[in-house]
Scaffold this motif. Sequence first.
Motif, PDB file in Angstrom:
ATOM      1  N   LYS A   1       0.733  -1.071  -0.209  1.00 50.26           N
ATOM      2  CA  LYS A   1       0.024  -0.028   0.008  1.00 50.26           C
ATOM      3  C   LYS A   1       0.896   1.308  -0.037  1.00 50.26           C
ATOM      4  O   LYS A   1       0.658   2.259  -0.760  1.00 50.26           O
ATOM      5  N   LEU A   2       1.956   1.290   0.799  1.00 54.28           N
ATOM      6  CA  LEU A   2       2.864   2.296   0.558  1.00 54.28           C
ATOM      7  C   LEU A   2       3.650   2.515  -0.651  1.00 54.28           C
ATOM      8  O   LEU A   2       3.451   3.866  -0.990  1.00 54.28           O
ATOM      9  N   LEU A   3       3.926   1.289  -1.387  1.00 60.67           N
ATOM     10  CA  LEU A   3       4.402   1.570  -2.832  1.00 60.67           C
ATOM     11  C   LEU A   3       3.293   2.188  -3.588  1.00 60.67           C
ATOM     12  O   LEU A   3       3.641   2.982  -4.410  1.00 60.67           O
ATOM     13  N   LEU A   4       2.152   1.487  -3.512  1.00 60.53           N
ATOM     14  CA  LEU A   4       0.881   2.126  -4.423  1.00 60.53           C
ATOM     15  C   LEU A   4       0.663   3.664  -3.878  1.00 60.53           C
ATOM     16  O   LEU A   4       0.565   4.366  -5.160  1.00 60.53           O
ATOM     17  N   ALA A   5       0.908   4.052  -2.524  1.00 58.90           N
ATOM     18  CA  ALA A   5       0.695   5.618  -2.600  1.00 58.90           C
ATOM     19  C   ALA A   5       1.719   6.250  -3.181  1.00 58.90           C
ATOM     20  O   ALA A   5       1.476   7.479  -3.650  1.00 58.90           O
ATOM     21  N   GLY A   6       2.993   5.645  -3.345  1.00 58.97           N
ATOM     22  CA  GLY A   6       4.161   6.252  -3.765  1.00 58.97           C
ATOM     23  C   GLY A   6       3.964   6.518  -5.445  1.00 58.97           C
ATOM     24  O   GLY A   6       4.165   7.571  -6.131  1.00 58.97           O
ATOM     25  N   ARG A   7       3.272   5.394  -5.865  1.00 59.55           N
ATOM     26  CA  ARG A   7       2.954   5.404  -7.389  1.00 59.55           C
ATOM     27  C   ARG A   7       1.992   6.693  -7.626  1.00 59.55           C
ATOM     28  O   ARG A   7       2.128   7.264  -8.732  1.00 59.55           O
ATOM     29  N   ASP A   8       1.078   6.806  -6.787  1.00 57.96           N
ATOM     30  CA  ASP A   8       0.094   7.861  -6.986  1.00 57.96           C
ATOM     31  C   ASP A   8       0.651   8.973  -6.916  1.00 57.96           C
ATOM     32  O   ASP A   8       0.197  10.236  -7.824  1.00 57.96           O
ATOM     33  N   TYR A   9       1.470   9.150  -5.863  1.00 54.64           N
ATOM     34  CA  TYR A   9       2.157  10.394  -5.906  1.00 54.64           C
ATOM     35  C   TYR A   9       3.082  10.805  -6.924  1.00 54.64           C
ATOM     36  O   TYR A   9       3.238  11.900  -7.747  1.00 54.64           O
ATOM     37  N   GLY A  10       3.815   9.674  -7.631  1.00 51.23           N
ATOM     38  CA  GLY A  10       4.644   9.866  -8.798  1.00 51.23           C
ATOM     39  C   GLY A  10       3.593  10.280 -10.043  1.00 51.23           C
ATOM     40  O   GLY A  10       3.986  11.224 -10.761  1.00 51.23           O
ATOM     41  N   ILE A  11       2.483  10.003 -10.127  1.00 53.43           N
ATOM     42  CA  ILE A  11       1.470  10.341 -11.087  1.00 53.43           C
ATOM     43  C   ILE A  11       1.004  11.979 -11.144  1.00 53.43           C
ATOM     44  O   ILE A  11       1.302  12.587 -12.004  1.00 53.43           O
ATOM     45  N   THR A  12       0.938  12.333  -9.695  1.00 51.46           N
ATOM     46  CA  THR A  12       0.566  13.653  -9.684  1.00 51.46           C
ATOM     47  C   THR A  12       1.828  14.608  -9.967  1.00 51.46           C
ATOM     48  O   THR A  12       1.965  15.852 -10.199  1.00 51.46           O
ATOM     49  N   ALA A  13       3.188  13.911  -9.597  1.00 48.55           N
ATOM     50  CA  ALA A  13       4.283  14.729  -9.627  1.00 48.55           C
ATOM     51  C   ALA A  13       4.895  14.625 -11.119  1.00 48.55           C
ATOM     52  O   ALA A  13       5.776  15.116 -11.379  1.00 48.55           O
ATOM     53  N   ASN A  14       3.953  14.044 -12.087  1.00 52.78           N
ATOM     54  CA  ASN A  14       4.485  13.851 -13.544  1.00 52.78           C
ATOM     55  C   ASN A  14       5.960  13.292 -13.589  1.00 52.78           C
ATOM     56  O   ASN A  14       6.764  13.591 -14.182  1.00 52.78           O
ATOM     57  N   VAL A  15       6.018  12.166 -12.749  1.00 52.69           N
ATOM     58  CA  VAL A  15       7.252  11.363 -13.010  1.00 52.69           C
ATOM     59  C   VAL A  15       6.739   9.904 -13.829  1.00 52.69           C
ATOM     60  O   VAL A  15       5.702   9.625 -13.700  1.00 52.69           O
ATOM     61  N   TYR A  16       7.594   9.358 -14.417  1.00 56.88           N
ATOM     62  CA  TYR A  16       7.485   8.291 -15.466  1.00 56.88           C
ATOM     63  C   TYR A  16       7.743   6.960 -14.602  1.00 56.88           C
ATOM     64  O   TYR A  16       7.533   5.757 -15.314  1.00 56.88           O
ATOM     65  N   GLU A  17       8.612   7.029 -13.659  1.00 52.89           N
ATOM     66  CA  GLU A  17       9.454   5.596 -13.525  1.00 52.89           C
ATOM     67  C   GLU A  17       9.884   6.045 -11.695  1.00 52.89           C
ATOM     68  O   GLU A  17      10.209   6.752 -11.561  1.00 52.89           O
ATOM     69  N   MET A  18       9.444   4.612 -11.088  1.00 56.92           N
ATOM     70  CA  MET A  18      10.061   4.599  -9.820  1.00 56.92           C
ATOM     71  C   MET A  18      11.122   3.477  -9.816  1.00 56.92           C
ATOM     72  O   MET A  18      11.431   2.838 -10.635  1.00 56.92           O
ATOM     73  N   PHE A  19      11.953   3.691  -8.870  1.00 57.15           N
ATOM     74  CA  PHE A  19      13.287   2.941  -8.597  1.00 57.15           C
ATOM     75  C   PHE A  19      13.674   2.825  -7.318  1.00 57.15           C
ATOM     76  O   PHE A  19      13.476   3.736  -6.317  1.00 57.15           O
ATOM     77  N   VAL A  20      14.431   1.571  -6.964  1.00 55.53           N
ATOM     78  CA  VAL A  20      14.851   1.424  -5.460  1.00 55.53           C
ATOM     79  C   VAL A  20      16.307   0.654  -5.934  1.00 55.53           C
ATOM     80  O   VAL A  20      16.277  -0.370  -6.564  1.00 55.53           O
ATOM     81  N   TRP A  21      17.270   0.906  -5.106  1.00 51.75           N
ATOM     82  CA  TRP A  21      18.569   0.361  -5.063  1.00 51.75           C
ATOM     83  C   TRP A  21      18.337  -0.870  -4.024  1.00 51.75           C
ATOM     84  O   TRP A  21      17.952  -0.601  -2.843  1.00 51.75           O
ATOM     85  N   VAL A  22      18.710  -2.158  -4.047  1.00 58.73           N
ATOM     86  CA  VAL A  22      18.715  -3.167  -3.282  1.00 58.73           C
ATOM     87  C   VAL A  22      20.055  -3.584  -3.155  1.00 58.73           C
ATOM     88  O   VAL A  22      20.583  -4.073  -4.216  1.00 58.73           O
ATOM     89  N   PRO A  23      20.388  -3.615  -1.917  1.00 63.59           N
ATOM     90  CA  PRO A  23      21.758  -4.436  -1.817  1.00 63.59           C
ATOM     91  C   PRO A  23      21.774  -5.896  -2.245  1.00 63.59           C
ATOM     92  O   PRO A  23      20.791  -6.606  -2.169  1.00 63.59           O
TER      93      PRO A  23
END
Length: 160
Positions: free
Chosen positions: A87-109
């Motif tokens: 749900k936190l990831l989906l909320a981030g995606r929703d924020y990304g839509i309103t912030a006009n970004v096209y991609e999310m990413f995360v670095w994982v060790p």
Amino acid sequence: MVNIHSANSGDINSMFEVDLRCYDYPLGYSEFKTLFACLDTFRVIAADEKTNIVGYAIYKKDSAAGTLEVIRIAVLPRHRRKGIGSKLLLAGRDYGITANVYEMFVWVPEILCNPGDSDDQSAWLLASGFMATIPLKPAMFTMYGQKVSGIKFTRKIDVT
């Protein structure tokens, strides 16, 4: 029932407590304060249950690159495997839509990308729509002030 919402500076103490329980290297109190001083760059989303914060996510927007980096996600151990992180990831995606970004990413060790291992994060990210960067070759990124070998996972943000 879990409520997902934008965090505010009044949530710092609770998020700091969650961080202490979830990470070997927690953020400092002053680092949390800095996040709320830079809301044009950072977005902090909290998950609460009966007014108690049980998790949070921190995102960093790069408008020039059109990306949203997942900086940190934390969910208290006793609240995991209930869909809160998703749900936190989906909320981030929703924020990304309103912030006009096209991609999310995360670095994982790299050490946390071992399918079948209890600490594996890759399976959850793949199930959440992220894909490992191809070719699958570890790269160096900075974590806790140290260079770490890791894998970049990306997810397109569909605005439709």
